[in-house]
Scaffold this active site. Structure first.
Site, PDB file in Angstrom:
ATOM      1  N   CYS A  82       0.853  -1.184   0.000  1.00 32.10           N
ATOM      2  CA  CYS A  82       0.000   0.000   0.000  1.00 32.10           C
ATOM      3  C   CYS A  82       0.896   1.244   0.000  1.00 32.10           C
ATOM      4  O   CYS A  82       1.809   1.337   0.826  1.00 32.10           O
ATOM      5  CB  CYS A  82      -0.876  -0.020   1.251  1.00 32.10           C
ATOM      6  SG  CYS A  82      -1.759   1.515   1.536  1.00 32.10           S
ATOM      7  N   CYS A  85       0.436   3.181   3.653  1.00 24.34           N
ATOM      8  CA  CYS A  85       0.984   2.742   4.938  1.00 24.34           C
ATOM      9  C   CYS A  85       1.996   1.616   4.811  1.00 24.34           C
ATOM     10  O   CYS A  85       2.482   1.107   5.807  1.00 24.34           O
ATOM     11  CB  CYS A  85      -0.151   2.295   5.860  1.00 24.34           C
ATOM     12  SG  CYS A  85      -0.883   0.717   5.378  1.00 24.34           S
ATOM     13  N   CYS A 130      -7.085  -0.837   1.482  1.00 29.49           N
ATOM     14  CA  CYS A 130      -6.101  -1.424   2.396  1.00 29.49           C
ATOM     15  C   CYS A 130      -6.763  -1.649   3.751  1.00 29.49           C
ATOM     16  O   CYS A 130      -7.402  -0.747   4.297  1.00 29.49           O
ATOM     17  CB  CYS A 130      -4.923  -0.459   2.518  1.00 29.49           C
ATOM     18  SG  CYS A 130      -3.785  -0.848   3.851  1.00 29.49           S
ATOM     19  N   CYS A 133      -4.836   0.962   6.581  1.00 30.68           N
ATOM     20  CA  CYS A 133      -5.005   2.426   6.633  1.00 30.68           C
ATOM     21  C   CYS A 133      -6.298   2.869   5.963  1.00 30.68           C
ATOM     22  O   CYS A 133      -6.635   4.052   5.997  1.00 30.68           O
ATOM     23  CB  CYS A 133      -3.816   3.130   6.002  1.00 30.68           C
ATOM     24  SG  CYS A 133      -3.759   2.998   4.205  1.00 30.68           S
ATOM     25  N   CYS A 153      -8.585  -4.722  -9.833  1.00 30.52           N
ATOM     26  CA  CYS A 153      -8.140  -3.691 -10.753  1.00 30.52           C
ATOM     27  C   CYS A 153      -7.602  -2.538  -9.909  1.00 30.52           C
ATOM     28  O   CYS A 153      -8.381  -1.817  -9.297  1.00 30.52           O
ATOM     29  CB  CYS A 153      -9.343  -3.277 -11.600  1.00 30.52           C
ATOM     30  SG  CYS A 153      -8.925  -2.160 -12.913  1.00 30.52           S
TER      31      CYS A 153
HETATM   32 ZN    ZN Z   1      -2.532   1.050   3.721  1.00 27.35          ZN
END
Ligand code: ZN
Length: 164
Positions: A82, A85, A130, A133, A153
């Protein structure tokens, strides 16, 4: 449909409260790790942390232009994290060329993403973000390859690639 949902939440809510009581001590333990609460940042904090483009994707559920991300052609072995984070979300061996112009995966790392339904294009789509976060990553569709049949996607700007 509505009736089903209502009935389901009727059953789920008491179960959830029982689970909360059971898992409370676990939550205290987990808080010493990199917990979800730690990533509960304000708009300003996210703005100072991210580029304008990544902020738009991750925090405002934006979508980058198709074929604009270099990660679309990324073929090395590694892990896609991610960009908000740094939580690991996808493994390179689950990446495939969907031809859509966005980095696509047929599976995510277990527990790394959470989904919700959005109606931005009127037709309901399954948004995913995510799980640590809450940063928006992309949408998941049911036209992916075997074995899952899923197509995650993903916006390239929401990811950071870490080669092995
Ligand atoms: Zn994250």
């Amino acid at each position: 449909m509505n009736q089903f949902l209502t009935r389901r939440s009727f059953i789920l809510i008491p179960i959830m409260s029982i689970l909360k009581i059971i898992f409370k001590p676990m939550k205290v333990l987990a808080s010493s790790l990199n917990s979800k609460e730690e990533w509960n940042l304000s708009k300003e904090e996210w703005k100072s942390k991210l580029s304008t483009e990544s902020y738009y994707i991750l925090r405002e559920e934006g979508t980058e232009r198709a074929f604009s991300s270099q990660l679309n052609n990324e073929k090395r072995k590694g892990v896609f994290h991610c960009a908000g984070c740094d939580f690991p979300l996808f493994l390179s061996d689950k990446k495939y060329d969907s031809g859509t112009g966005w980095p696509s995966f047929w599976d995510s790392i277990q527990g790394s993403v959470e989904t919700k339904v959005d109606f931005k294009l009127i037709v309901p789509r399954t948004e995913y973000h995510c799980s640590r976060c809450g940063g928006h990553q992309g949408h998941v569709f049911n036209d992916g390859p075997a074995p899952t049949g899923k197509r995650y996607c993903n916006n390239g700007l929401a990811l950071r690639f870490v080669p092995d």
